[in-house]
Design a protein around this motif. Structure first.
Motif, PDB file in Angstrom:
ATOM      1  N   ARG A 265       0.844  -1.201   0.000  1.00  0.00           N
ATOM      2  CA  ARG A 265       0.000   0.000   0.000  1.00  0.00           C
ATOM      3  C   ARG A 265       0.877   1.248   0.000  1.00  0.00           C
ATOM      4  NH1 ARG A 265      -2.682  -2.297   4.697  1.00  0.00           N
ATOM      5  NH2 ARG A 265      -4.360  -3.625   3.957  1.00  0.00           N
ATOM      6  N   CYS A 289      -0.346   4.328   5.720  1.00  0.00           N
ATOM      7  CA  CYS A 289      -0.795   3.978   4.369  1.00  0.00           C
ATOM      8  C   CYS A 289      -1.885   4.974   3.965  1.00  0.00           C
ATOM      9  CB  CYS A 289      -1.374   2.566   4.337  1.00  0.00           C
ATOM     10  SG  CYS A 289      -0.194   1.314   4.811  1.00  0.00           S
ATOM     11  N   CYS A 292      -5.528   4.106   4.937  1.00  0.00           N
ATOM     12  CA  CYS A 292      -5.766   4.262   6.380  1.00  0.00           C
ATOM     13  C   CYS A 292      -5.981   5.757   6.705  1.00  0.00           C
ATOM     14  CB  CYS A 292      -4.525   3.752   7.109  1.00  0.00           C
ATOM     15  SG  CYS A 292      -4.788   3.030   8.712  1.00  0.00           S
ATOM     16  N   GLY A 314      -0.258   4.948  11.594  1.00  0.00           N
ATOM     17  CA  GLY A 314       0.869   4.643  10.711  1.00  0.00           C
ATOM     18  C   GLY A 314       1.773   3.525  11.199  1.00  0.00           C
ATOM     19  N   ARG A 318       4.055   0.789  14.915  1.00  0.00           N
ATOM     20  CA  ARG A 318       3.892  -0.664  15.059  1.00  0.00           C
ATOM     21  C   ARG A 318       4.833  -1.226  16.129  1.00  0.00           C
ATOM     22  NH1 ARG A 318       4.474  -3.552   9.527  1.00  0.00           N
ATOM     23  NH2 ARG A 318       2.347  -2.967   9.054  1.00  0.00           N
ATOM     24  N   GLY A 328      -6.038   2.080  13.417  1.00  0.00           N
ATOM     25  CA  GLY A 328      -5.401   1.016  12.637  1.00  0.00           C
ATOM     26  C   GLY A 328      -4.593   0.084  13.522  1.00  0.00           C
ATOM     27  N   ASN A 329      -4.445  -1.166  13.057  1.00  0.00           N
ATOM     28  CA  ASN A 329      -3.763  -2.200  13.849  1.00  0.00           C
ATOM     29  C   ASN A 329      -2.337  -1.825  14.223  1.00  0.00           C
ATOM     30  OD1 ASN A 329      -6.081  -3.644  13.619  1.00  0.00           O
ATOM     31  ND2 ASN A 329      -5.286  -5.158  12.168  1.00  0.00           N
ATOM     32  N   CYS A 330      -1.693  -0.989  13.421  1.00  0.00           N
ATOM     33  CA  CYS A 330      -0.316  -0.576  13.732  1.00  0.00           C
ATOM     34  C   CYS A 330      -0.230   0.163  15.067  1.00  0.00           C
ATOM     35  CB  CYS A 330       0.227   0.340  12.634  1.00  0.00           C
ATOM     36  SG  CYS A 330       0.605  -0.517  11.118  1.00  0.00           S
ATOM     37  N   GLY A 340      -8.372  -2.594  12.560  1.00  0.00           N
ATOM     38  CA  GLY A 340      -8.548  -2.633  11.102  1.00  0.00           C
ATOM     39  C   GLY A 340      -7.244  -2.328  10.400  1.00  0.00           C
ATOM     40  N   CYS A 341      -7.109  -2.864   9.201  1.00  0.00           N
ATOM     41  CA  CYS A 341      -5.877  -2.653   8.428  1.00  0.00           C
ATOM     42  C   CYS A 341      -6.224  -2.683   6.943  1.00  0.00           C
ATOM     43  CB  CYS A 341      -4.853  -3.726   8.780  1.00  0.00           C
ATOM     44  SG  CYS A 341      -3.299  -3.575   7.864  1.00  0.00           S
ATOM     45  N   PRO A 342      -6.740  -1.569   6.411  1.00  0.00           N
ATOM     46  CA  PRO A 342      -7.075  -0.316   7.096  1.00  0.00           C
ATOM     47  C   PRO A 342      -8.451  -0.409   7.756  1.00  0.00           C
ATOM     48  CG  PRO A 342      -7.544  -0.129   4.756  1.00  0.00           C
ATOM     49  CD  PRO A 342      -6.970  -1.492   4.950  1.00  0.00           C
TER      50      PRO A 342
HETATM   51  S1  SF4 Z   1      -3.012  -0.301  10.092  1.00  0.00           S
HETATM   52 FE1  SF4 Z   1      -2.643  -1.262   8.101  1.00  0.00          FE
HETATM   53  S2  SF4 Z   1      -3.374   0.254   6.641  1.00  0.00           S
HETATM   54 FE2  SF4 Z   1      -3.077   1.330   8.579  1.00  0.00          FE
HETATM   55  S3  SF4 Z   1      -0.979   2.153   8.514  1.00  0.00           S
HETATM   56 FE3  SF4 Z   1      -0.894   0.129   9.489  1.00  0.00          FE
HETATM   57  S4  SF4 Z   1      -0.404  -1.279   7.815  1.00  0.00           S
HETATM   58 FE4  SF4 Z   1      -1.169   0.617   6.886  1.00  0.00          FE
END
Ligand code: SF4
Length: 356
Positions: A265, A289, A292, A314, A318, A328-330, A340-342
């Motif tokens: 992405r 991304c 997201c 972002g 992570r 987002g899951n990060c 969610g991702c995204p």
């Molecule tokens: S949660 Fe997924 S979509 Fe959002 S920044 Fe992280 S990797 Fe990208």
């Protein structure tokens, strides 16, 4: 076949082609078919403004069709009342595209209209749209000042004469849009969610998501798109009607989605729009991304921002413990975050409303 295929990237002909390959669209085609492609050229503004379909997506579709020896391809569209389709074809890159690939351009404003009955009313439809063997609808997922959002179902409004477009507005727009989808049945929908506008059909505030989606059910795709933009499907009246007329079903947890290119992405780039720059003041992004980031922008627009701390988003977050909230899951290491991702903008809207 899955319900929705999604691909991400900036090489639009390539990622469109990949989507059609993944969905095995060729199995439904034969070389003698008359193919119609219906983009959204509501105004004569280039696609990076957020209103019109990227010609590169249509290019990917044409390349795919021509690889299967399909010769009879027509791009059909009628811009909104007061705008010239010919000018839109030229300014949006479709005149040169048609010349490059030897495909036809058809201005539906100049087409003969035929009357078709739908439930309790008669609709005037451009004849050429009904005469193709396989219609590919290529709408833009974007905001709309009257209906909230527009995507597959509403894009068919370019398949009716200007006089009928005016009549649709006198009939309240939502019901005739739903009825239109009972008489025109595109075989395939390929959704341009590259940089659809935040809230207006004519563009100006593009929200960069770098995403294309493919499916065959317009209600399913539109209801999924509505959630990506921060709406509940029932908030969009023509969607609610479309479902009740049996045109399709809503996207839900059972919807089968195939994501291509999720690992690649593109990272976000905030558009030039001052409205979006204002919303981005609520965001602390680190390698987010674009899809997201787009969800968060749509959500912040719906909630009118957020009080207090900024929202983290972002890949830079992570695996790290962080104070505050994330999207987002990060950002699972934050005190609280939206999964969610995204994630969908509708989930972010609920999160903001429940927590602030
Ligand atoms: S949660 Fe997924 S979509 Fe959002 S920044 Fe992280 S990797 Fe990208």
């Amino acid at each position: 076949m899955k319900d929705i295929y999604i691909n991400y990237g900036t090489n639009l002909p390539k990622i469109t082609y990949e989507l059609m390959e993944a969905a095995k669209i060729a199995d439904r085609l034969n070389p003698d078919m008359k193919i119609g492609i219906k983009p959204n050229l509501v105004v004569s503004r280039p696609a990076d403004n957020g209103a019109t379909t990227h010609p590169e997506i249509v290019e990917g579709i044409i390349r795919y069709l021509q690889a299967f020896d399909i010769k009879d391809i027509t791009i059909l569209e009628g811009s909104w009342v007061g705008d010239s389709t010919q000018l839109a074809f030229k300014n949006c890159g479709y005149t040169s595209l048609a010349e490059k690939y030897g495909v036809k351009l058809l201005d539906t404003k100049k087409d003969k209209a035929v009357q078709v009955k739908s439930k309790d009313i008669s609709l005037n439809i451009c004849e050429s749209v009904l005469n193709v063997d396989y219609l590919i609808n290529v709408p833009v997922l974007k905001g709309h000042c009257q209906t909230g959002m527009t995507c597959c179902m509403k894009n068919l409004k370019g398949c009716i004469p200007d006089s009928e477009k005016r009549r649709f507005h006198t009939m309240g727009l939502e019901k005739p849009i739903a009825l239109l989808n009972t008489v025109i049945h595109p075989a395939l929908h390929i959704v341009d969610s590259v940089c659809g506008d935040l809230s207006f059909e004519e563009g100006g505030n593009p929200v960069i998501a770098n995403r294309i989606m493919l499916g065959v059910d317009p209600v399913l795709l539109d209801s999924y798109g509505a959630q990506l933009m921060g709406f509940k499907p029932d908030e969009i009246e023509y969607l609610r009607l479309g479902k009740s007329y049996g045109i399709g079903k809503y996207a839900d947890e059972d919807t089968k989605i195939m994501e291509l290119g999720a690992k690649n992405r593109p990272k976000t780039s905030v558009s030039h729009s001052s409205t979006i720059k204002k919303l981005s003041k609520y965001i602390e992004a680190d390698s987010a991304c674009s899809a997201c980031y787009a969800a968060l922008v749509y959500a912040l627009d719906k909630t009118g921002g957020i009080r207090g701390e900024c929202i983290k988003i972002g890949q830079g977050y992570r695996g790290k413990k962080n104070a505050g909230i994330g999207v987002g899951n990060c950002t699972s290491g934050c005190e609280s975050y939206v999964k969610g991702c995204p994630p969908k903008a509708s989930d972010i809207v609920d999160f903001i409303k429940n927590n602030h």
